[in-house]
Design a protein around this motif. Sequence first.
Motif, short mmCIF file in Angstrom:
data_model
loop_
_atom_site.label_atom_id
_atom_site.label_comp_id
_atom_site.label_asym_id
_atom_site.label_seq_id
_atom_site.Cartn_x
_atom_site.Cartn_y
_atom_site.Cartn_z
N THR A 92 8.30 0.29 -17.95
CA THR A 92 9.08 -0.55 -18.84
C THR A 92 9.97 0.36 -19.69
OG1 THR A 92 7.45 -0.46 -20.60
CG2 THR A 92 7.18 -2.19 -18.95
N SER A 93 10.64 -0.22 -20.63
CA SER A 93 11.51 0.57 -21.49
C SER A 93 10.73 1.28 -22.59
CB SER A 93 12.58 -0.33 -22.12
OG SER A 93 11.97 -1.36 -22.88
N GLY A 94 9.43 1.18 -22.56
CA GLY A 94 8.62 1.82 -23.59
C GLY A 94 8.42 3.29 -23.33
N ASN A 95 7.20 3.68 -23.07
CA ASN A 95 6.89 5.08 -22.85
C ASN A 95 7.56 5.60 -21.58
OD1 ASN A 95 5.79 7.61 -22.50
ND2 ASN A 95 3.68 6.97 -22.86
N TYR A 96 8.49 6.47 -21.77
CA TYR A 96 9.29 7.04 -20.69
C TYR A 96 8.45 7.74 -19.64
CZ TYR A 96 13.01 10.27 -19.04
OH TYR A 96 13.89 11.01 -18.32
N ASN A 97 7.34 8.29 -20.05
CA ASN A 97 6.52 9.11 -19.17
C ASN A 97 5.36 8.36 -18.53
OD1 ASN A 97 7.94 11.56 -19.51
ND2 ASN A 97 7.06 11.72 -21.56
N GLU A 98 5.22 7.09 -18.79
CA GLU A 98 4.11 6.35 -18.23
C GLU A 98 4.62 5.42 -17.13
OE1 GLU A 98 1.75 4.16 -20.99
OE2 GLU A 98 0.20 3.71 -19.51
N GLN A 99 4.35 5.80 -15.91
CA GLN A 99 4.70 4.97 -14.77
C GLN A 99 3.42 4.42 -14.14
OE1 GLN A 99 7.24 7.04 -11.99
NE2 GLN A 99 8.83 7.39 -13.52
N PHE A 100 3.57 3.23 -13.56
CA PHE A 100 2.42 2.56 -12.94
C PHE A 100 2.66 2.51 -11.44
CE2 PHE A 100 0.58 1.26 -16.91
CZ PHE A 100 1.66 1.19 -17.77
N PHE A 101 1.73 3.04 -10.70
CA PHE A 101 1.91 3.19 -9.27
C PHE A 101 1.21 2.10 -8.47
CE2 PHE A 101 3.96 7.31 -8.64
CZ PHE A 101 3.91 7.81 -9.93
N GLY A 102 1.81 1.78 -7.33
CA GLY A 102 1.20 0.84 -6.41
C GLY A 102 0.18 1.53 -5.54
N PRO A 103 -0.44 0.77 -4.63
CA PRO A 103 -1.51 1.32 -3.78
C PRO A 103 -1.00 2.23 -2.67
CG PRO A 103 -1.09 -0.95 -3.23
CD PRO A 103 -0.27 -0.67 -4.45
N GLY A 104 0.29 2.19 -2.39
CA GLY A 104 0.85 3.11 -1.41
C GLY A 104 0.85 2.58 0.01
N THR A 105 1.72 3.16 0.82
CA THR A 105 1.79 2.89 2.26
C THR A 105 1.69 4.22 2.99
OG1 THR A 105 3.17 0.91 2.07
CG2 THR A 105 3.20 2.07 4.18
N ARG A 106 0.72 4.31 3.87
CA ARG A 106 0.59 5.55 4.66
C ARG A 106 1.35 5.34 5.96
NH1 ARG A 106 -1.62 9.94 3.38
NH2 ARG A 106 -3.06 8.92 1.98
N LEU A 107 2.41 6.12 6.13
CA LEU A 107 3.28 6.02 7.30
C LEU A 107 3.05 7.22 8.22
CD1 LEU A 107 5.70 4.85 8.91
CD2 LEU A 107 7.17 6.25 7.44
N THR A 108 2.79 6.93 9.46
CA THR A 108 2.68 7.97 10.48
C THR A 108 3.74 7.72 11.53
OG1 THR A 108 0.28 8.12 10.16
CG2 THR A 108 1.18 9.08 12.17
N VAL A 109 4.59 8.72 11.72
CA VAL A 109 5.64 8.63 12.73
C VAL A 109 5.22 9.49 13.91
CG1 VAL A 109 8.08 8.92 13.23
CG2 VAL A 109 7.35 8.28 10.92
N LEU A 110 5.16 8.88 15.09
CA LEU A 110 4.70 9.60 16.27
C LEU A 110 5.82 9.88 17.26
CD1 LEU A 110 1.44 7.55 16.91
CD2 LEU A 110 1.66 9.74 15.73
#
Lengths: 113, 113
Positions: B95-113
């Motif tokens: 948000t526009s509040g704490n510049y250094n605090e980001q909230f992360f999602g669970p992620g996507t693990r991508l494998t390219v073969l």
Amino acid sequence: LAKTTQPISMDSYEGQEVNITCSHNNIATNDYITWYQQFPSQGPRFIIQGYKTKVTNEVASLFIPADRKSSTLSLPRVSLSDTAVYYCLVGVKIKAAGNKLTFGGGTRVLVKP
Amino acid sequence: SQTIHQWPATLVQPVGSPLSLECTVEGTSNPNLYWYRQAAGRGLQLLFYSVGIGQISSEVPQNLSASRPQDRQFILSSKKLLLSDSGFYLCAWRTSGNYNEQFFGPGTRLTVL
């Protein structure tokens, strides 16, 4: 952005206190020190932030000396679940536009039984 | 409360195939949104960030692109995947509040073969 240097890895045992020191010799006057924790296969999680002296929350304590050229993250009485990578970052706290957090390699903490 | 979603959770794609990863945020408005990539055992690399609908800033020139068609939706795309695109892709918001605090999602693990 100020560069940070922290140990690559640390081992500890359950119940011990873990202290991770981060060097940031070029920290700017407006920079804050922020620490993130990342468990395997998860996104990082903000755990603590400080500007000077000492900050404590339910997860950790952050010690910052007067010259602010380093900081120490202290994890009290660690458990196996504290095994994670810990990242030290520095940057300004308030900015109108998008900020850019720079994550280095972090410190891999392994807590052993 | 705010939540962030990413899908898919895992993805295996052949070289040369297209890519589309989606990230959505709930419970907040006008967030700053970020895409990061993390190679195995490495720190996070910022790929793109967005401060508003249709506003994309690229940090690393590569075969990836990002779009923000709605306030709380951020999409990472590629027309032709490379082997080097493999990694753990994380979306984050702040948000526009704490510049250094980001909230992360669970992620996507991508494998390219």
